[in-house]
Scaffold this active site. Sequence first.
Site, mmCIF file in Angstrom:
data_model
loop_
_atom_site.group_PDB
_atom_site.id
_atom_site.type_symbol
_atom_site.label_atom_id
_atom_site.label_comp_id
_atom_site.label_asym_id
_atom_site.label_seq_id
_atom_site.Cartn_x
_atom_site.Cartn_y
_atom_site.Cartn_z
ATOM 1 N N GLN A 19 -1.365 -14.530 -30.916
ATOM 2 C CA GLN A 19 -1.271 -13.401 -31.835
ATOM 3 C C GLN A 19 0.184 -12.977 -32.065
ATOM 4 O O GLN A 19 0.457 -12.177 -32.966
ATOM 5 C CB GLN A 19 -2.093 -12.224 -31.318
ATOM 6 C CG GLN A 19 -1.559 -11.620 -30.037
ATOM 7 C CD GLN A 19 -2.534 -10.620 -29.416
ATOM 8 O OE1 GLN A 19 -3.587 -10.968 -28.892
ATOM 9 N NE2 GLN A 19 -2.174 -9.350 -29.473
ATOM 10 N N CYS A 25 -5.411 -8.647 -31.569
ATOM 11 C CA CYS A 25 -6.387 -9.316 -30.708
ATOM 12 C C CYS A 25 -7.798 -9.214 -31.264
ATOM 13 O O CYS A 25 -8.601 -10.144 -31.137
ATOM 14 C CB CYS A 25 -6.355 -8.714 -29.307
ATOM 15 S SG CYS A 25 -6.660 -6.932 -29.278
ATOM 16 N N HIS A 161 -8.092 -4.331 -25.047
ATOM 17 C CA HIS A 161 -7.810 -5.699 -25.484
ATOM 18 C C HIS A 161 -9.117 -6.405 -25.825
ATOM 19 O O HIS A 161 -10.095 -6.293 -25.087
ATOM 20 C CB HIS A 161 -7.086 -6.449 -24.366
ATOM 21 C CG HIS A 161 -6.533 -7.777 -24.766
ATOM 22 N ND1 HIS A 161 -5.895 -7.999 -25.967
ATOM 23 C CD2 HIS A 161 -6.511 -8.973 -24.127
ATOM 24 C CE1 HIS A 161 -5.507 -9.260 -26.032
ATOM 25 N NE2 HIS A 161 -5.874 -9.879 -24.933
#
Lengths: 214, 226
Positions: A19, A25, A161
């Site tokens: 990324q 993410c 995340h």
Amino acid sequence: APPEWDWRDKGAVTKVKNQGMCGSCWAFSVTGNVEGQWFLKQGDLLSLSEQELVDCDKVDKACLGGLPSNAYSAIKTLGGLETEDDYSYLGHLQTCNFSAEKVKVYINDSVELSQNEQKLAAWLANKGPISVAINAFGMQFYRHGISRPLRPLCSPWFIDHAVLLVGYGNRSAIPFWAIKNSWGTDWGEEGYYYLHRGSGACGVNIMASSAVVN
Amino acid sequence: APPGRAAGAQSWEAASSELLGPARFALEMYNRGRAAGARAALGAVRGRVRRTGQGSLYSLKATLEEPPCNDPMVCQLPVSKKTLLCTFEILDELGKHMLLRRDCAPVDTKITDDRNETFSSFLPLLNMDPLPKDLSVKMASIFKDFVTTYNRTYETKEEAQWRMSVFVNNMVRAQKIQALDRGTAQYGVTKFSDLTEEEFRTIYLNPLLKEEPRKKMRLAKSISDP
């Protein structure tokens, strides 16, 4: 559920991506899930565009974060996803350059999955890789092995995340989830993270979801 | 080591009996929280001891025998016993033990991590009082290794010095995370080791995920077929 499963062995998982310096993410988690769903339904593994989501999902915040649930809706609204080659990743927000003619993959719906990890394992083995969100405690310095932080340090209330469950199993009788991350292959175990399974470690069971391809 | 030896001197041929106390402490920490039938047993132990001003630093390599797993809550299929090779570092200060490092892997694992061996051996130096005189030299050397490995570049000398201080601070953080992990994970130097926690969080993580409300999706049916 079978005692172990790994979709990487079945050809349902594309290579680990990166990324870059961008909080996207959420896009990688969703494209990874859709890649798996398309493979299972259509028999074709295509690497799909995260940049399309970063640029064209106007509900989410591009490099400042996003939610898989919004991303699934965006894919449905847009009409599908282009491939990585057709809409390549840059790692920053730019003007949406989506082209309906270039769509290669579509989804029909999205679902939320159980928070029971045994049921998640069964669903994974049956239906494909799962988009999840976790608390990334310790991941900045993770090198290899099965991570199992103390619960107060890796609270499911502070999820930050999004990643992709691609498999599960046991190492030396320690159960794990095999997790595809999006920080490149020079992080973790060739880009993968292994997290303890069965204890709700780092909130892995809290926000599991998947696209549906009919 | 013979009594009366100068502090800081290294004793590389410590008697086995001296290592057993720290080894048993390490085993106790390893087995913490486990039921009686699920505890690992200590196999062979070898190691070395370094004397510090107020205590001793033990570096141990030990084999642990994990018992077979027959608990379906842990392993769906029975798993035979496994042998692990573990590296422990234990600080003994004034009779009190502290586990500074625990790193275990199956003896047949293909993952080798020689580079982290150097980084992890450096970490106990940070806890010594007074700090070793050559600490800054060691720090600079390991940071240089990191910069080379991950191809990092800094615009100014001042930024490089700042990043080195962040790096050292992160090594201490990684050590603490390591000590508190109950799995088999190893933490240490990664390509993110010169970022502050705030920088890492801002650049790479996703704060929206913990916010509510989020769009609700329908719940998938559970898998019922075998």
